[in-house]
Design a protein around this motif. Structure first.
Motif, PDB file in Angstrom:
ATOM      1  N   GLU A  16       0.898  -0.800  -0.317  1.00 56.18           N
ATOM      2  CA  GLU A  16       0.148   0.545   0.381  1.00 56.18           C
ATOM      3  C   GLU A  16       0.922   0.879   0.201  1.00 56.18           C
ATOM      4  O   GLU A  16       0.203   2.039  -0.235  1.00 56.18           O
ATOM      5  N   ALA A  17       2.042   0.949   0.904  1.00 55.98           N
ATOM      6  CA  ALA A  17       2.838   2.873   0.966  1.00 55.98           C
ATOM      7  C   ALA A  17       3.332   2.575  -1.025  1.00 55.98           C
ATOM      8  O   ALA A  17       3.346   3.757  -1.848  1.00 55.98           O
ATOM      9  N   GLU A  18       3.539   1.363  -1.182  1.00 61.52           N
ATOM     10  CA  GLU A  18       4.636   1.739  -3.382  1.00 61.52           C
ATOM     11  C   GLU A  18       3.161   2.454  -4.063  1.00 61.52           C
ATOM     12  O   GLU A  18       2.950   2.788  -4.646  1.00 61.52           O
ATOM     13  N   LYS A  19       1.506   1.366  -3.823  1.00 61.89           N
ATOM     14  CA  LYS A  19       0.844   2.242  -3.851  1.00 61.89           C
ATOM     15  C   LYS A  19       0.488   3.883  -4.175  1.00 61.89           C
ATOM     16  O   LYS A  19       0.276   4.208  -5.160  1.00 61.89           O
ATOM     17  N   LYS A  20       0.820   4.569  -2.515  1.00 62.24           N
ATOM     18  CA  LYS A  20       0.199   5.614  -3.133  1.00 62.24           C
ATOM     19  C   LYS A  20       1.722   6.187  -3.477  1.00 62.24           C
ATOM     20  O   LYS A  20       1.049   7.591  -3.884  1.00 62.24           O
ATOM     21  N   ALA A  21       2.405   6.313  -3.380  1.00 64.57           N
ATOM     22  CA  ALA A  21       3.774   6.185  -3.761  1.00 64.57           C
ATOM     23  C   ALA A  21       3.808   6.728  -5.157  1.00 64.57           C
ATOM     24  O   ALA A  21       3.445   8.010  -5.987  1.00 64.57           O
ATOM     25  N   ILE A  22       3.344   5.942  -5.590  1.00 65.83           N
ATOM     26  CA  ILE A  22       2.889   6.002  -7.583  1.00 65.83           C
ATOM     27  C   ILE A  22       1.526   6.991  -7.228  1.00 65.83           C
ATOM     28  O   ILE A  22       1.857   8.141  -8.995  1.00 65.83           O
TER      29      ILE A  22
END
Lengths: 98, 98, 98, 98
Positions: C23-29
């Motif tokens: 989810e952190a990756e997703k948020k970064a994108i």
DNA sequence: AACGTTGAAATAGTTC
DNA sequence: GAACTATTTCAACGTT
């Protein structure tokens, strides 16, 4: 050159394609998350509970506690119990305001 | 009779106008809520805190407590402190899964 | 071993942390996408329109076509005029966009 | 008198309960809207299309027109074909809708 | 007063 | 096909 209707089409297209590319990445990650959820489920965990736990962990991490003390003051003022012992308060005092 | 393209236009129009009417009512109430908020603010209350309190009260009332015990079990299992004393847990054990 | 209340806490924790990581990756994108939108805006593009174009590109032409024609059918049925009278207007007011 | 932490709890509580009451009304109306949608669906209408029509009716024609024409401009600029080639199709496949 | 930030509402997708 | 979840969109609010 790609300038139509006063719009720089080349630049616009680049931007749009960049966004679409990022959205594809985002979707891939969302799918990964789904997979992990599925895996958890197959092992026997309850995904609904997991989601709830994730939610709580997010709440904790958010610097949401800045408000907390004032919230507590208001809660006390209206007679809301704090935290654990919280129960649905009696709606006995429902006079109209306006 | 109002049947165009196989569609009963009269009925459709009635449905649409009914919905629009309901949406107008809904909007009126939303405006009322805004007014109350504004009134609260003018008296000196902090609307942000009020919103927070409302949110908490909604959380409490939702039959959300059905889940609570299982959520607690999961929280304990992963070492999350319960409620008050909750602090950001150490992220020391971040091994990858997949 | 971490087994509390019949729950394998170790595995559960790994799953949860994996999800949080994703989810952190997703948020970064998602943030990257915001950045691109911001960039587009700063150049002079209208982000609302860009979103609309992105939406159209997502739909394959068949679906898009079906949707639009059905909307027209419904509009006719209730007596709403079609957009036809709104032909592509003069592009006279498109100077200062890009 | 209910004054805790410098807060007039009585007034605060009245305000909060007034808001909650209004929100309950609002939710009731939202549910009514859902019911109408459900009814429309059961008769054979396509709720997605209905929502689209409602959206169009909300926009005054000027705004709608501006939005759509700008979308076309952007589509041209990036080389997307316009919907023109998609003329209103034969209404042959509209039998069993209503 | 415009901008970004935030929270709420609508919509779309997914699961059961 | 109904309910729930997640994503997206929209509007309000404070801020600079």
């Amino acid at each position: 050159m790609s300038n139509i209707g006063g719009i720089d089409g080349t630049t616009l297209k680049q931007l749009i394609e960049k966004i679409e590319s990022l959205e594809a990445e985002k979707k891939a990650i969302a799918d990964d998350i789904k997979d992990v959820m599925q895996e958890a489920k197959s092992i026997g965990f309850d995904v609904k509970i997991i989601r709830e736990v994730l939610k709580l962990r997010k709440l904790d991490s958010n610097d949401r506690f800045e408000l907390e003390s004032m919230v507590d003051v208001y809660k006390k003022a209206i007679g809301m119990e704090l935290d654990d012992d919280a129960e649905i308060p009696s709606e006995e005092e429902l006079e109209n305001i306006a």
